[in-house]
Motif scaffolding. Sequence first.
Motif, mmCIF file in Angstrom:
data_model
loop_
_atom_site.group_PDB
_atom_site.id
_atom_site.type_symbol
_atom_site.label_atom_id
_atom_site.label_comp_id
_atom_site.label_asym_id
_atom_site.label_seq_id
_atom_site.Cartn_x
_atom_site.Cartn_y
_atom_site.Cartn_z
ATOM 1 N N CYS A 12 0.846 -1.348 0.000
ATOM 2 C CA CYS A 12 -0.176 0.102 0.128
ATOM 3 C C CYS A 12 0.885 1.232 -0.006
ATOM 4 C CB CYS A 12 -0.935 0.042 1.305
ATOM 5 S SG CYS A 12 -1.615 1.620 1.489
ATOM 6 N N LEU A 19 -8.766 1.922 0.175
ATOM 7 C CA LEU A 19 -8.703 0.925 1.239
ATOM 8 C C LEU A 19 -10.297 0.622 1.983
ATOM 9 C CD1 LEU A 19 -5.517 1.874 3.344
ATOM 10 C CD2 LEU A 19 -6.167 -0.361 1.938
ATOM 11 N N LEU A 23 -10.939 -3.377 2.326
ATOM 12 C CA LEU A 23 -10.984 -4.057 3.516
ATOM 13 C C LEU A 23 -12.393 -4.524 4.067
ATOM 14 C CD1 LEU A 23 -8.138 -1.730 5.161
ATOM 15 C CD2 LEU A 23 -7.980 -4.035 4.304
ATOM 16 N N VAL A 34 -1.872 -5.018 5.864
ATOM 17 C CA VAL A 34 -1.646 -3.875 4.781
ATOM 18 C C VAL A 34 -0.099 -3.625 5.116
ATOM 19 C CG1 VAL A 34 -2.189 -1.319 4.304
ATOM 20 C CG2 VAL A 34 -3.899 -3.266 4.750
ATOM 21 N N ASP A 36 2.110 -0.802 4.661
ATOM 22 C CA ASP A 36 2.510 0.731 4.163
ATOM 23 C C ASP A 36 3.741 1.099 3.935
ATOM 24 O OD1 ASP A 36 1.950 3.450 4.151
ATOM 25 O OD2 ASP A 36 3.060 3.640 6.006
ATOM 26 N N SER A 43 -3.590 6.700 4.761
ATOM 27 C CA SER A 43 -3.594 4.985 4.484
ATOM 28 C C SER A 43 -3.726 4.134 5.750
ATOM 29 C CB SER A 43 -2.490 4.614 3.457
ATOM 30 O OG SER A 43 -2.706 4.957 2.309
ATOM 31 N N ALA A 47 -6.739 1.984 7.351
ATOM 32 C CA ALA A 47 -6.526 0.528 7.306
ATOM 33 C C ALA A 47 -7.066 -0.009 8.721
ATOM 34 C CB ALA A 47 -5.145 0.334 6.989
ATOM 35 N N ALA A 52 -7.486 -3.638 9.810
ATOM 36 C CA ALA A 52 -6.277 -4.449 9.267
ATOM 37 C C ALA A 52 -5.064 -4.548 10.335
ATOM 38 C CB ALA A 52 -6.001 -3.860 8.031
ATOM 39 N N VAL A 54 -1.200 -3.736 10.290
ATOM 40 C CA VAL A 54 -0.655 -2.856 9.375
ATOM 41 C C VAL A 54 0.993 -3.090 9.844
ATOM 42 C CG1 VAL A 54 0.083 -0.372 8.947
ATOM 43 C CG2 VAL A 54 -2.284 -1.027 9.445
ATOM 44 N N ALA A 83 -4.005 -3.185 -3.551
ATOM 45 C CA ALA A 83 -5.074 -2.302 -2.351
ATOM 46 C C ALA A 83 -5.575 -1.108 -3.011
ATOM 47 C CB ALA A 83 -3.948 -1.788 -1.230
#
Length: 227
Positions: A12, A19, A23, A34, A36, A43, A47, A52, A54, A83
Amino acid sequence: MTIPRVDVVMPCLNEEKALPFVLTRLPDGYRAIVVDNGSTDRSVEVALAHGATVVHEGRRGFGSAANAGLQAATAPIVAFCDADASMDPRDLPLVVDPVVAGELDLVLGRRRPTNTAAWPLHVRIANRSLAFLMRRATGLELRDLGPMRAADRDALLALDLQDRRSGYPLEMLLRAHDDGWRIREVETPYAPRVGRSKVTGTIRGTLTAIHDMSGLLIARNRARRTS
Ligand SMILES: Nc1nc2c(ncn2[C@@H]2O[C@H](COP(=O)(O)OP(=O)(O)OP(=O)(O)O)[C@@H](O)[C@H]2O)c(=O)[nH]1
Ligand SMILES: [Mg+2]
């Protein structure tokens, strides 16, 4: 939370707009990881707000993000999904189920555009050439290097992939093929992405992708000739 059966790695980079779609469409038993990759938008907040997991990866590049997600995965099966809402996570069982059933070792989602905007003409042409080279390199009936894919987590880790940019998905295919994996392509719908294009809509992104992938294929052909 129940233990996930499938971890879904989602690289992502600035996908705050996409997202929420991605998601909220994960099948039961699927967990989003996710990754990042230095996003400057919201984001990470989006997320987390959608539940999610991360992971942060400071080094840029699709492969860096994909690799960090794989390292963080704990479920027996790992799937990959962009994503940017071009792929629908509800379609993930198309690539996951044959792996769970033990029928295949790596399943790739061949992108079928849902409309002409999903895949501009220059991308279709570039993709056709890449698919030809992949068929020549592997002998497999492949028509796309589908980013939506699934395989066994431990087996993926054992491939020890090195590419950290756009060549990661191709390196995965080539190494898996070399190791005798059962590989097949299934059709998955492909819609126009949400948000600004990073690769296919930009000259720099397209050139990087071509450079990384052709480098892998050329090195492979050279190695074959000398072996
Ligand atoms: N291109 C790129 N994508 C990254 C990077 N890190 C994470 N990503 C994510 O990887 C996924 C695939 O990248 P995309 O930008 O959609 O690449 P693409 O589908 O080839 O091209 P476009 O959708 O036209 O931008 C997306 O979810 C991105 O947010 C990176 O360094 N470069
Ligand atoms: Mg995309």
